[in-house]
Design a protein around this motif. Structure first.
Motif, PDB file in Angstrom:
ATOM      1  N   LEU A   3       0.826  -1.208   0.000  1.00  0.00           N
ATOM      2  CA  LEU A   3       0.000   0.000   0.000  1.00  0.00           C
ATOM      3  C   LEU A   3       0.867   1.268   0.000  1.00  0.00           C
ATOM      4  N   VAL A   4       1.943   1.243   0.782  1.00  0.00           N
ATOM      5  CA  VAL A   4       2.817   2.417   0.854  1.00  0.00           C
ATOM      6  C   VAL A   4       3.424   2.720  -0.516  1.00  0.00           C
ATOM      7  N   LEU A   5       3.871   1.675  -1.206  1.00  0.00           N
ATOM      8  CA  LEU A   5       4.466   1.886  -2.534  1.00  0.00           C
ATOM      9  C   LEU A   5       3.447   2.442  -3.525  1.00  0.00           C
ATOM     10  N   TRP A   6       2.218   1.939  -3.475  1.00  0.00           N
ATOM     11  CA  TRP A   6       1.191   2.446  -4.377  1.00  0.00           C
ATOM     12  C   TRP A   6       0.862   3.910  -4.074  1.00  0.00           C
ATOM     13  N   PRO A 127      -9.165   9.387  -0.194  1.00  0.00           N
ATOM     14  CA  PRO A 127     -10.145   8.284  -0.220  1.00  0.00           C
ATOM     15  C   PRO A 127     -10.350   7.704  -1.621  1.00  0.00           C
ATOM     16  N   THR A 128     -10.352   8.570  -2.634  1.00  0.00           N
ATOM     17  CA  THR A 128     -10.507   8.092  -4.007  1.00  0.00           C
ATOM     18  C   THR A 128      -9.278   7.303  -4.453  1.00  0.00           C
ATOM     19  N   VAL A 129      -8.099   7.771  -4.063  1.00  0.00           N
ATOM     20  CA  VAL A 129      -6.870   7.065  -4.418  1.00  0.00           C
ATOM     21  C   VAL A 129      -6.841   5.680  -3.779  1.00  0.00           C
ATOM     22  N   LEU A 130      -7.236   5.580  -2.504  1.00  0.00           N
ATOM     23  CA  LEU A 130      -7.277   4.279  -1.834  1.00  0.00           C
ATOM     24  C   LEU A 130      -8.248   3.326  -2.526  1.00  0.00           C
ATOM     25  N   ARG A 134      -7.314  -0.309  -4.296  1.00  0.00           N
ATOM     26  CA  ARG A 134      -7.954  -1.572  -3.896  1.00  0.00           C
ATOM     27  C   ARG A 134      -8.652  -2.256  -5.066  1.00  0.00           C
ATOM     28  N   LEU A 135      -8.998  -1.526  -6.082  1.00  0.00           N
ATOM     29  CA  LEU A 135      -9.643  -2.113  -7.258  1.00  0.00           C
ATOM     30  C   LEU A 135      -8.654  -2.867  -8.153  1.00  0.00           C
ATOM     31  N   GLY A 141      -1.136  -5.646  -9.343  1.00  0.00           N
ATOM     32  CA  GLY A 141      -0.549  -4.527  -8.607  1.00  0.00           C
ATOM     33  C   GLY A 141       0.911  -4.758  -8.291  1.00  0.00           C
ATOM     34  N   ILE A 142       1.258  -5.987  -7.880  1.00  0.00           N
ATOM     35  CA  ILE A 142       2.651  -6.306  -7.563  1.00  0.00           C
ATOM     36  C   ILE A 142       3.518  -6.200  -8.812  1.00  0.00           C
ATOM     37  N   ALA A 143       3.002  -6.723  -9.931  1.00  0.00           N
ATOM     38  CA  ALA A 143       3.758  -6.654 -11.187  1.00  0.00           C
ATOM     39  C   ALA A 143       3.970  -5.201 -11.621  1.00  0.00           C
TER      40      ALA A 143
END
Length: 302
Positions: A3-6, A127-130, A134-135, A141-143
């Motif tokens: 989450l921190v990286l995103w 909130p929109t970024v989170l 999550r979507l 996401g990891i890739a």
């Protein structure tokens, strides 16, 4: 960490978009305002991550959130400016002309702006970024994070190499400029010395002729011929020396022109993105390089 990286990459990109939009409004054209070549401004990513990590318990208290954001973002900007200056021997931004500045690294006006921006981010944007993060399916996401991280590392290495090359070029420009100035001064001094020397010798010859008067009347023609031969030989020798010095001076100027016209990947962008950037060791060389780039740009427009 996922989450921190995103969050970091999301706000590094949004910060870049903000900088580009502001520059477009001011200049009327696209300008890549990032320190890196890619569409990211890492300082925005770090700033938001630090604010969220430290001030999450205060998110419902607007005053404390604002004050904390001002302090944290100002500290980050000060540390970043100080670190860049020590690493690259260059001042990337300078608020010395702004009131209530600290070492030129930060100033009250921009600190307040960062605090207000953090309020907007925490209360409205985040909130929109989170939700968007999550979507994204976690494997995808990891890739993506792995790809973004690799690209940023490569970009960082390329940017650091560019700055190192620019610093080397600035050092060469200063060195060549000093040699040209020294050679020009020497050329002028030697020319003045030769004029005075010639005047003294000419006066000496005239005095010698006047003193000896009658003794030289019989051999006057021979004496004049010897003097003329000596003078012509002296003049030829001086002319050869002048030509050698002039050739050396022209060679130095040619080398200086080559260094200033040398193509370095990313140099033009870095110099245009940070117009107030100045070199601590090569200020005059950096100013000369900027003028040269402006002349070339104007020449292409014509």
């Amino acid at each position: 960490m996922y989450l921190v990286l995103w969050i970091f990459f999301a706000y590094a990109f949004l910060g870049w978009c903000t900088e580009v939009s502001f520059a477009a409004l001011v200049s009327g054209k696209f300008v890549n305002r990032g320190f890196l070549n890619g569409p990211v401004c890492p300082i925005y990513g770090f700033g938001v991550v630090i604010v969220l990590a430290c001030l999450e318990p205060l998110r419902h208290n607007l005053l404390l959130l604002f004050v904390g954001s001002v302090l944290l973002t100002s500290a980050l900007e000060w540390v970043t400016g100080f670190a860049l200056e020590k690493l690259f021997h260059q001042r990337w931004w300078d608020y010395s002309n702004e009131p209530f500045n600290l070492g030129g690294y930060i100033c009250l006006r921009f600190s307040i702006a960062w605090g207000l921006a953090c309020l907007f981010v925490v209360k409205i944007i985040h909130p929109t970024v989170l939700l968007a993060i999550r979507l994204i399916p976690r494997p995808v996401g990891i890739a993506l994070l792995a790809m973004f991280s690799l690209i940023m590392v490569v970009d960082l290495v390329a940017t650091v190499r560019t700055i190192a090359k620019i610093n080397r070029n600035l050092g060469q420009i200063d060195e060549l400029a000093a040699k040209i100035k020294s050679a020009s001064n020497e050329f002028g001094e030697n020319l003045a010395d030769r004029v005075l020397d010639a005047a003294e010798k000419s006066a000496g010859f005239r005095e010698e002729l006047a003193d000896r008067g009658e003794d030289f009347k019989e051999n006057l023609a021979e004496l004049k011929e010897d003097i003329t031969d000596h003078w012509e030989e002296h003049q030829m020798d001086q002319a050869m020396r002048r030509a050698e010095r002039q050739e050396s001076l022209e060679e130095l100027r040619r080398r200086l022109s080559e260094v200033m016209d040398r193509r370095v990947f990313g140099q033009r962008r870095l110099l245009s993105v940070f117009p107030h950037r100045r070199s601590l060791d090569h200020k005059q060389a950096l100013d000369a390089l900027r003028r040269r780039m402006e002349q070339l740009r104007e020449g292409r427009k014509r």
